[in-house]
Scaffold this motif. Structure first.
Motif: not given
Length: 303
Positions: A97-99, A59-63, A161-162, A109-111
């Motif tokens: 994530l786009a794929a 559901d989310a990625v924190i990069n 979110a940046l 989804r959230v990044l």
């Protein structure tokens, strides 16, 4: 939520993962080495490789991935590592994530992707919020490319979110370890003119802001992860000295910092941003540590 985290072994990631699990989230960690535990999954950001199945149901990625910025002269090779490690890791995650979004468009989804207040360059005493333009120095342009690498995810409908983070205050942070040693030796003092602003944030609030942003569905784009009351280097020095009961009467001349640290010194020590968390505050986030004194006390006591 099921959340994937990159850079989980760093200062922020190491505090973030247990906090997310305490919230009840399922967390997986992306690592570049051979996985050692069931929650680890290997990826190769340098070559933009990741198993598509790893992010298929997140559901989310924190990069948070990227070569750490160190107080050292910046060679051409080191500068290239700073840039490529950030851009390659972010592009790899964004493309994956786009794929995933294309394969399952119904899942929201959230990044949350790391960046830095260095995006703004040296802004003097001007108050800076998220709509301020990018600076022109090397670090600012790294941030521009770093943030731009999230485009595939954003264009695929992922909320992005940046995270433009300031100086993170914690006892284990490199900044605090180095300054703490200097001050304990009685060598503490302002750096250069001392008029440059140092936007800080406590580690507790850094983690809290990320947890908040995971479910802040109306927040996207740049977000300053800084405390609400940035201070000048001179004020930072004075307050840190008071916190460790050490004098702060010395001054390190600008030329000495520039000579010893080169571009790092000019961009990260002698420059600054009076950045405030406008987006976070308008979205309703409440800081636990409102002042630098609060943050320094927490760093010393673990409160």
């Amino acid at each position: 939520m099921k959340i994937a985290v990159t850079g989980a072994s760093g200062l922020i990631g190491g505090a973030l993962v247990p906090a997310l699990r305490a919230d009840g989230h399922a967390v997986i960690r992306l690592v570049r080495r051979t996985p050692r535990t069931a929650d680890e999954h290997r990826w190769d950001p340098q070559h933009h490789r990741i198993d598509p199945s790893v992010l298929a149901d997140v559901d989310a990625v924190i990069n948070l991935a990227g070569t750490p910025i160190r107080p050292r002269p910046w060679t051409r090779a080191y500068k290239q590592s700073l840039l490529r490690s950030r851009v390659d890791s972010t592009a790899t995650i964004s493309e994956a994530l786009a794929a995933a979004a294309a394969a399952d468009p119904a899942r929201r989804r959230v990044l949350l992707s790391a960046s830095a207040v260095g995006y703004y360059g040296d802004t003097g005493d001007e108050t800076v919020i998220e709509n301020h333009p990018a600076g022109s120095d090397y670090l600012a342009q790294v941030c521009v490319q770093w943030e731009a690498a999230t485009a595939p995810a954003r264009e695929a409908g992922v909320r992005v979110a940046l995270l433009r983070t300031g100086l993170v205050i914690d006892r284990s942070a490199l900044l605090m370890q180095v300054l703490g040693l200097v001050f304990r030796l009685g060598l503490g003092g302002r750096l250069g003119s001392g008029r440059q602003y140092w936007p800080w944030i406590s580690l507790h609030d850094e983690i809290g802001a990320m947890r908040f942003l995971l479910s802040a569905d109306d927040v996207s784009g740049p977000v300053n992860l800084t405390g609400p009351a940035p201070v000048t280097n001179a004020e930072f020095t004075r307050r840190l000295g008071a916190a460790v009961s050490r004098p702060t009467f010395l001054t390190v001349p600008r030329f000495a910092i520039s000579l010893a640290l080169g571009e790092f010194g000019r961009s990260s020590v002698l420059a600054g941003q009076r950045a405030i968390p406008d987006v976070l505050q308008k979205a309703g986030f409440t800081f636990r540590h409102q002042t630098l004194d609060d943050a320094l006390h927490a760093a010393r006591t673990g409160d």
